[in-house]
Enzyme design. Sequence first.
Site, mmCIF file in Angstrom:
data_model
loop_
_atom_site.group_PDB
_atom_site.id
_atom_site.type_symbol
_atom_site.label_atom_id
_atom_site.label_comp_id
_atom_site.label_asym_id
_atom_site.label_seq_id
_atom_site.Cartn_x
_atom_site.Cartn_y
_atom_site.Cartn_z
ATOM 1 N N ASP A 101 31.503 -19.387 -6.160
ATOM 2 C CA ASP A 101 30.897 -20.074 -7.299
ATOM 3 C C ASP A 101 30.737 -21.544 -6.948
ATOM 4 O O ASP A 101 31.314 -22.033 -5.969
ATOM 5 C CB ASP A 101 31.762 -19.926 -8.556
ATOM 6 C CG ASP A 101 33.140 -20.559 -8.406
ATOM 7 O OD1 ASP A 101 33.739 -20.433 -7.311
ATOM 8 O OD2 ASP A 101 33.634 -21.182 -9.364
ATOM 9 N N GLU A 167 36.501 -20.463 -8.925
ATOM 10 C CA GLU A 167 37.316 -21.599 -8.517
ATOM 11 C C GLU A 167 36.969 -22.865 -9.292
ATOM 12 O O GLU A 167 37.843 -23.637 -9.669
ATOM 13 C CB GLU A 167 37.159 -21.848 -7.011
ATOM 14 C CG GLU A 167 38.267 -22.704 -6.390
ATOM 15 C CD GLU A 167 38.044 -24.210 -6.516
ATOM 16 O OE1 GLU A 167 39.024 -24.962 -6.347
ATOM 17 O OE2 GLU A 167 36.904 -24.666 -6.788
HETATM 18 ZN ZN LIG Z 1 35.796 -25.829 -3.491
HETATM 19 ZN ZN LIG Z 2 34.774 -27.644 -5.850
#
Ligand SMILES: [Zn+2]
Ligand SMILES: [Zn+2]
Lengths: 476, 476
Positions: A101, A167
């Site tokens: 992501d 993340e």
């Molecule tokens: Zn990263």
């Molecule tokens: Zn990042």
Amino acid sequence: MDAQLKAFFDQVNKDQEIYIERLREVVAIPSVSSDVALRPQVFRMGEWLQKELKRLNIEYELRDPGTHVMDGVTLQLPPVILGAYGRDPAKKTILVYGHYDVQPALKEDGWATEPFELVENAKGELLGRGSTDDKGPILGWLNGIEAHQKLGLEFPVNLCICFEGMEENGSEGLDDIIVAEAKGWFKDVDAVCISDNYWLGETKPCLTYGLRGISYYKVAVKGPGRDLHSGVFGGTVHEPMTDLTHILSKLVSPHGQILIPGIMDDVAPLTDAEKASYPSLDFCLDTLHCAIDAKNTLHDNHIDALMGRWRYPSLSLHGIEGAFSAPGAKTVIPAKVIGKFSIRSVPNMVPEKIDACVNKYINDEFAKLCSKNQMEIECLHAGKPWVASFEHPNYVAAASAVERVFGVKPDMTREGGSIPVTLTFQDALNKNVLLLPMGRSSDGAHSINEKLDRSNYIEGTKLLGAYLWELSTHTF
Amino acid sequence: MDAQLKAFFDQVNKDQEIYIERLREVVAIPSVSSDVALRPQVFRMGEWLQKELKRLNIEYELRDPGTHVMDGVTLQLPPVILGAYGRDPAKKTILVYGHYDVQPALKEDGWATEPFELVENAKGELLGRGSTDDKGPILGWLNGIEAHQKLGLEFPVNLCICFEGMEENGSEGLDDIIVAEAKGWFKDVDAVCISDNYWLGETKPCLTYGLRGISYYKVAVKGPGRDLHSGVFGGTVHEPMTDLTHILSKLVSPHGQILIPGIMDDVAPLTDAEKASYPSLDFCLDTLHCAIDAKNTLHDNHIDALMGRWRYPSLSLHGIEGAFSAPGAKTVIPAKVIGKFSIRSVPNMVPEKIDACVNKYINDEFAKLCSKNQMEIECLHAGKPWVASFEHPNYVAAASAVERVFGVKPDMTREGGSIPVTLTFQDALNKNVLLLPMGRSSDGAHSINEKLDRSNYIEGTKLLGAYLWELSTHTF
Ligand SMILES: [Zn+2]
Ligand SMILES: [Zn+2]
Ligand SMILES: [Zn+2]
Ligand SMILES: [Zn+2]
């Protein structure tokens, strides 16, 4: 090994346009995990990776982190992709982590180019959202496998893969999956490598062996039952802002010294090995002045500045909730104000001890004020610091790989912030974790005009491969 | 005089339903001066008053304060209405001030009734926006003239009128008009009376002879060129929030003592006459606790509390602009933060001296921090304190009038806030100014459920008339 590595490096050089086309393909998928409307794109990016793993004959399984609520909408979380390339008991098993992501990006934020179209400029910078964070590094691992396959070279280690798609939005559900797979998918792992940070500067690769922890606090002071007019009530009540300001002023000196007794007690002493690692670092005060766009640094040399950033704790006052914060002049006595501050912690500080020191000190200081207001302290979140031994073979192998690819010894660095998954891997698997960055300090991971230099991408692909080769020669 | 006053009081009693219907009529005009959409209603209210002045044979002229910009729209300011009822050189000329605009009000803010419909409840409270602030008092003056006309009684003084329509929105343009008319419409004025404040408590009328001034400051501390992440930069830079917090904590003690040297030097000493006025005041700590909805008062007795409110200066910290002020946990080092504080001043403090003390002290304290950040102090606005002699015939007459209507000696009060027009009248006309309130402490002038008690309206109408009668017997 030398001949095999040489062949690998040549193949990477030869295929670099293929790698860049591949990066173009994935940058074009706007897999922004924090945007409800773009969540399907995160899944699309996950599918792209699965197709790629299949093509490269990498065994994989998906783990479903479940759902979460964002902006009032219940959303499916993108899968954690677990891969295994080789299961040869004679080889080391290395776990690599990456995230598919990306941060949000809009042309109108000030991008020079379309953020989701990869553009190479005259300086050889590959501009595009996700180029350096973290799609380039993910492709680096896969490019390396492809090159070995083209050459018919045996892969030097068993590669265990963990790719997540959340993340940039809190890695929801990941920790549970890592803990659950410690004795499952990850059971044979010998060491961990995360390529999701950056060089200290612009020219020299680094290995990152430490991160600070954080303990984030709020201190609420409550007085009158409602906001009061300072004309009518100024001079008659204990004002919460006065109390809070007195407390906040007692936490840290203008020179950054934490004034809370006990906080510094557990700071690990500087070892000779660590001390020796500083002078050669690719960093100077100018780099810092440039990064902060000012010269108000606490230290007059880059070594103290770097130690201030990553090997000593710091305390920052972030702001006050509930007070008057708009432009203009409002004559209010705020009824309840909440100061926010956080302590960046370092080994061997522990959150529980920090908590005890903070609570005792602030309670004592508040008692000294003899105020009739009420005060309350709360720790909003706490994460432990992390440090690894850079004398571990995992680091030694990575350092040798850097020398092979770049012809220099890497900088041994820490970072001032936290990458929580690092500690999760270390605690869950109890194995050495290495942060091995591909990009440079100037890549602008979370800013406009994010880029990955062509040379960092190509030499970085070599580096990741060489690291695995070097690892195969070590026993641990 | 006694017979004439008795006849006047009887007439007021007899006409009270007429007065309440009149109040109903004006409360129904939502003359909110701070609402672009309601600005025409302020003009409508001005026209209602002009029609009323015509009906009562009161000579009047309009003054145009010009235009101003609000919410990006250029708007015409409502007229200042100047009236003259009688120009007999043998009589005193008394200037009365009132404002015909009101605060905003929406049913959904929590009003028990429709804010712009006058409702009398079982307790005899006349609920409605503007009932007490300031339409009731304006009608009080006009009702009195009407009663005299009905009785064929000669009016005891020349009444000079100044009604404005922008008081709740900064009185734009008013000061210039007052100054310009000092030798014009107001040239014969002997004393001034403003009925636009409130009793100290619930049961006893008061005369108000003092207001505090205000000096409002911002202290800006600027460090890095942009907001920084506390993980990456905490421990490496001089943080503006740290410096600012240290400075703000040096301004006032948790017990309300101003710590800026020189500030207290010019505070006028307590006179015996003033001291003697406190014990009988209609006020107790419970009143204060109730008003602040808490018990965090600085003083343990009502006399010190009242002195703290209105006869000693106070310093309040209002908040910080530029820091993190939202809920939640953000790990920012704000690049520029602006502390806001103000000092409520009392006689004989002067803004220039306050400014000098504040600037010197903060500059000295900032220098002690040895910070590389930049600091700047700015005074956003300053207003002088005001105090009048309550031994002046203007006050003596008002006190006699209170005794005639209510059978008690009035409280002699000051207020902690400011009513800027008071000082403008005093300075421009150089005449004694009296604040003569009609409503009670609990009227909720700027809150929901604003009300004026029927008894305050009716007895207040008598009071304003009796005050003018009493004045006519004094020479000054
Ligand atoms: Zn990263
Ligand atoms: Zn990042
Ligand atoms: Zn008013
Ligand atoms: Zn008002």
